[in-house]
Write a protein that holds these residues in place. Structure first.
Motif, PDB file in Angstrom:
ATOM      1  N   ALA A 107       0.830  -1.194   0.000  1.00 35.69           N
ATOM      2  CA  ALA A 107       0.000   0.000   0.000  1.00 35.69           C
ATOM      3  C   ALA A 107       0.871   1.253   0.000  1.00 35.69           C
ATOM      4  O   ALA A 107       0.615   2.203  -0.750  1.00 35.69           O
ATOM      5  N   GLY A 108       1.900   1.259   0.839  1.00 33.77           N
ATOM      6  CA  GLY A 108       2.798   2.412   0.880  1.00 33.77           C
ATOM      7  C   GLY A 108       3.494   2.643  -0.451  1.00 33.77           C
ATOM      8  O   GLY A 108       3.606   3.781  -0.924  1.00 33.77           O
ATOM      9  N   GLU A 109       3.957   1.556  -1.091  1.00 42.83           N
ATOM     10  CA  GLU A 109       4.618   1.684  -2.389  1.00 42.83           C
ATOM     11  C   GLU A 109       3.660   2.233  -3.443  1.00 42.83           C
ATOM     12  O   GLU A 109       4.019   3.100  -4.248  1.00 42.83           O
ATOM     13  N   GLY A 110       2.433   1.723  -3.442  1.00 45.36           N
ATOM     14  CA  GLY A 110       1.457   2.175  -4.424  1.00 45.36           C
ATOM     15  C   GLY A 110       1.078   3.630  -4.245  1.00 45.36           C
ATOM     16  O   GLY A 110       0.966   4.381  -5.216  1.00 45.36           O
ATOM     17  N   LEU A 111       0.873   4.052  -3.002  1.00 45.45           N
ATOM     18  CA  LEU A 111       0.522   5.442  -2.737  1.00 45.45           C
ATOM     19  C   LEU A 111       1.661   6.382  -3.125  1.00 45.45           C
ATOM     20  O   LEU A 111       1.419   7.476  -3.653  1.00 45.45           O
ATOM     21  N   ARG A 112       2.905   5.959  -2.889  1.00 41.28           N
ATOM     22  CA  ARG A 112       4.038   6.800  -3.293  1.00 41.28           C
ATOM     23  C   ARG A 112       4.120   6.904  -4.809  1.00 41.28           C
ATOM     24  O   ARG A 112       4.387   7.984  -5.355  1.00 41.28           O
ATOM     25  N   ALA A 113       3.872   5.800  -5.506  1.00 39.93           N
ATOM     26  CA  ALA A 113       3.906   5.837  -6.973  1.00 39.93           C
ATOM     27  C   ALA A 113       2.827   6.765  -7.513  1.00 39.93           C
ATOM     28  O   ALA A 113       3.054   7.519  -8.469  1.00 39.93           O
ATOM     29  N   LEU A 114       1.656   6.739  -6.917  1.00 43.27           N
ATOM     30  CA  LEU A 114       0.573   7.614  -7.352  1.00 43.27           C
ATOM     31  C   LEU A 114       0.950   9.075  -7.114  1.00 43.27           C
ATOM     32  O   LEU A 114       0.746   9.929  -7.981  1.00 43.27           O
ATOM     33  N   ASP A 116       3.852  10.276  -7.018  1.00 45.36           N
ATOM     34  CA  ASP A 116       4.971  10.619  -7.907  1.00 45.36           C
ATOM     35  C   ASP A 116       4.548  10.713  -9.370  1.00 45.36           C
ATOM     36  O   ASP A 116       5.399  10.910 -10.251  1.00 45.36           O
ATOM     37  N   GLY A 117       3.259  10.541  -9.653  1.00 45.53           N
ATOM     38  CA  GLY A 117       2.774  10.684 -11.018  1.00 45.53           C
ATOM     39  C   GLY A 117       2.964   9.452 -11.882  1.00 45.53           C
ATOM     40  O   GLY A 117       3.079   9.567 -13.106  1.00 45.53           O
ATOM     41  N   ASP A 118       2.984   8.272 -11.279  1.00 47.54           N
ATOM     42  CA  ASP A 118       3.129   7.024 -12.032  1.00 47.54           C
ATOM     43  C   ASP A 118       1.920   6.134 -11.761  1.00 47.54           C
ATOM     44  O   ASP A 118       2.009   5.155 -11.016  1.00 47.54           O
ATOM     45  N   PRO A 119       0.751   6.462 -12.361  1.00 49.17           N
ATOM     46  CA  PRO A 119      -0.451   5.684 -12.056  1.00 49.17           C
ATOM     47  C   PRO A 119      -0.394   4.240 -12.533  1.00 49.17           C
ATOM     48  O   PRO A 119      -1.036   3.372 -11.945  1.00 49.17           O
ATOM     49  N   ALA A 120       0.379   3.965 -13.584  1.00 48.74           N
ATOM     50  CA  ALA A 120       0.478   2.580 -14.060  1.00 48.74           C
ATOM     51  C   ALA A 120       1.160   1.699 -13.016  1.00 48.74           C
ATOM     52  O   ALA A 120       0.688   0.600 -12.698  1.00 48.74           O
ATOM     53  N   LYS A 121       2.268   2.180 -12.466  1.00 48.86           N
ATOM     54  CA  LYS A 121       2.946   1.427 -11.413  1.00 48.86           C
ATOM     55  C   LYS A 121       2.059   1.316 -10.188  1.00 48.86           C
ATOM     56  O   LYS A 121       1.945   0.240  -9.575  1.00 48.86           O
ATOM     57  N   ALA A 122       1.410   2.428  -9.837  1.00 50.03           N
ATOM     58  CA  ALA A 122       0.533   2.422  -8.661  1.00 50.03           C
ATOM     59  C   ALA A 122      -0.563   1.383  -8.819  1.00 50.03           C
ATOM     60  O   ALA A 122      -0.865   0.636  -7.875  1.00 50.03           O
ATOM     61  N   ALA A 123      -1.169   1.316  -9.996  1.00 51.17           N
ATOM     62  CA  ALA A 123      -2.260   0.369 -10.220  1.00 51.17           C
ATOM     63  C   ALA A 123      -1.799  -1.065 -10.009  1.00 51.17           C
ATOM     64  O   ALA A 123      -2.486  -1.863  -9.357  1.00 51.17           O
ATOM     65  N   GLY A 124      -0.646  -1.416 -10.532  1.00 48.48           N
ATOM     66  CA  GLY A 124      -0.145  -2.779 -10.386  1.00 48.48           C
ATOM     67  C   GLY A 124       0.148  -3.147  -8.946  1.00 48.48           C
ATOM     68  O   GLY A 124      -0.230  -4.226  -8.471  1.00 48.48           O
ATOM     69  N   VAL A 125       0.816  -2.240  -8.232  1.00 48.59           N
ATOM     70  CA  VAL A 125       1.183  -2.521  -6.849  1.00 48.59           C
ATOM     71  C   VAL A 125      -0.055  -2.564  -5.956  1.00 48.59           C
ATOM     72  O   VAL A 125      -0.190  -3.442  -5.080  1.00 48.59           O
ATOM     73  N   LEU A 126      -0.982  -1.632  -6.174  1.00 44.53           N
ATOM     74  CA  LEU A 126      -2.193  -1.609  -5.350  1.00 44.53           C
ATOM     75  C   LEU A 126      -3.081  -2.811  -5.637  1.00 44.53           C
ATOM     76  O   LEU A 126      -3.750  -3.318  -4.731  1.00 44.53           O
ATOM     77  N   ASP A 127      -3.093  -3.296  -6.871  1.00 44.51           N
ATOM     78  CA  ASP A 127      -3.820  -4.533  -7.170  1.00 44.51           C
ATOM     79  C   ASP A 127      -3.252  -5.696  -6.357  1.00 44.51           C
ATOM     80  O   ASP A 127      -4.006  -6.530  -5.824  1.00 44.51           O
ATOM     81  N   ASP A 128      -1.925  -5.763  -6.271  1.00 45.24           N
ATOM     82  CA  ASP A 128      -1.298  -6.834  -5.481  1.00 45.24           C
ATOM     83  C   ASP A 128      -1.685  -6.717  -4.012  1.00 45.24           C
ATOM     84  O   ASP A 128      -1.931  -7.728  -3.335  1.00 45.24           O
ATOM     85  N   ALA A 129      -1.738  -5.482  -3.511  1.00 48.35           N
ATOM     86  CA  ALA A 129      -2.112  -5.278  -2.106  1.00 48.35           C
ATOM     87  C   ALA A 129      -3.556  -5.700  -1.861  1.00 48.35           C
ATOM     88  O   ALA A 129      -3.859  -6.436  -0.911  1.00 48.35           O
ATOM     89  N   LEU A 130      -4.454  -5.269  -2.724  1.00 41.17           N
ATOM     90  CA  LEU A 130      -5.877  -5.558  -2.526  1.00 41.17           C
ATOM     91  C   LEU A 130      -6.186  -7.041  -2.683  1.00 41.17           C
ATOM     92  O   LEU A 130      -7.134  -7.554  -2.077  1.00 41.17           O
ATOM     93  N   ALA A 131      -5.394  -7.748  -3.487  1.00 42.09           N
ATOM     94  CA  ALA A 131      -5.622  -9.182  -3.691  1.00 42.09           C
ATOM     95  C   ALA A 131      -5.393  -9.986  -2.418  1.00 42.09           C
ATOM     96  O   ALA A 131      -5.839 -11.142  -2.316  1.00 42.09           O
ATOM     97  N   LEU A 132      -4.712  -9.398  -1.434  1.00 38.04           N
ATOM     98  CA  LEU A 132      -4.431 -10.107  -0.184  1.00 38.04           C
ATOM     99  C   LEU A 132      -5.641 -10.170   0.743  1.00 38.04           C
ATOM    100  O   LEU A 132      -5.668 -10.984   1.666  1.00 38.04           O
TER     101      LEU A 132
END
Length: 287
Positions: A107-114, A116-132
């Motif tokens: 979650a922390g990694e995804g929020l930082r990516a968002l 930082d203006g990288d929504p594609a990276k944020a989407a992938g990382v946050l998907d991994d978080a939510l899948a848990l």
């Protein structure tokens, strides 16, 4: 050899390296494992383990009862899984072996990516978080109370962030069903309502967005006796001027939940409660 993994976002489980579930029978045994997994790799004092297993009704010989319960858990997981330490016991696992702690890291990694203006990276990382997530946090810990509520709020923060990334990637139409459901469940969450209005507008449904704004305005007036906050008002003004050239978009910002622009004061049942979204690794569940 891969470590045993533990799940406490939902029913408490232990998974062998091959993915098979280790039978951990009995509510008290699962509660004990939950308490240990919350502090994976750290010693948990015996009194906290007793509280987790027996709540306000500890046995007369609490120390002996705890030893017996730990023995049962060792037989289920393996003797090396639970280490004895001065004053308590320790689950021999890294933080990332527990879904709750892995969720918080991702979650922390995804929020930082968002941010930082990288929504594609944020989407992938946050998907991994939510899948848990498989169910309510700490479901097998009867007295989790406020701690479980904090994790549920964090879960909502991450879902909101994932939807923010979806809009930044041009997926407004696909995001609308989830946004509608979340807004129905959390009608006083203004940042979430603003996301829904943006999604409707970006999907070409500006008239629906204006109607939805009126619904939110009436709801806030009825429930809180107040007008929408600055975020929603600014968005409403933009919706009324659809033909004006849009200013250059800024990098998408990670949603701030309760502390975000336009968030309402603390209201029972509102997502905008004090402390929402403030969870950091290791802070939740610290006694």
């Amino acid at each position: 050899m891969d470590p045993v993994r533990y799940r406490i976002l939902g029913t408490t489980q232990a998974l062998r390296p091959d993915g098979t579930v280790v039978p951990v029978g009995g509510a008290r045994l699962r509660a004990l494992l939950t308490v240990l997994a919350r502090r994976a790799g750290r010693t948990v004092p015996g009194r906290l383990l007793v509280e987790g297993g027996w709540g306000d009704d500890p046995p007369a010989d609490a120390t002996g009862a705890l030893q017996a319960l730990v023995g049962r858990l060792r037989r289920a997981l393996g003797a090396e899984a639970i280490a004895s330490a001065e004053g308590g016991y320790r689950l021999a696992a890294a933080a990332d072996d527990v879904d709750l702690h892995r969720f918080e890291r991702l979650a922390g990694e995804g929020l930082r990516a968002l941010a930082d203006g990288d929504p594609a990276k944020a989407a992938g990382v946050l998907d991994d978080a939510l899948a848990l997530w498989r169910g309510p946090a700490l479901a097998d810990l009867p007295d989790a109370g406020a701690e479980a509520a904090r994790w549920e709020t964090r879960h909502l923060d991450v879902r909101r962030a994932r939807l923010t990334a979806a809009l930044a990637l041009g997926h407004a139409e696909q995001a609308l069903p989830e946004l509608a459901a979340l807004c129905d469940a959390h009608p006083l969450d203004e940042p979430l309502q603003a996301l829904r209005l943006r999604a409707l507008h970006e999907a070409g449904r500006t008239a629906q967005a204006l109607a939805a704004y009126e619904d939110v305005r009436r709801l806030l007036a009825d429930r809180l006796g107040s007008d929408p906050g600055p975020q929603l008002r600014a968005l409403h003004a933009q919706l009324l001027r659809p033909n004006e050239p849009e200013r250059e978009r800024r990098a998408p910002q990670a949603p701030t939940g309760a502390g975000g622009e336009g968030a309402r004061p603390t209201v029972p049942g509102s997502v905008g409660a004090e402390g929402a979204g403030s969870t950091v690794p290791g802070s939740v569940g610290a006694e």
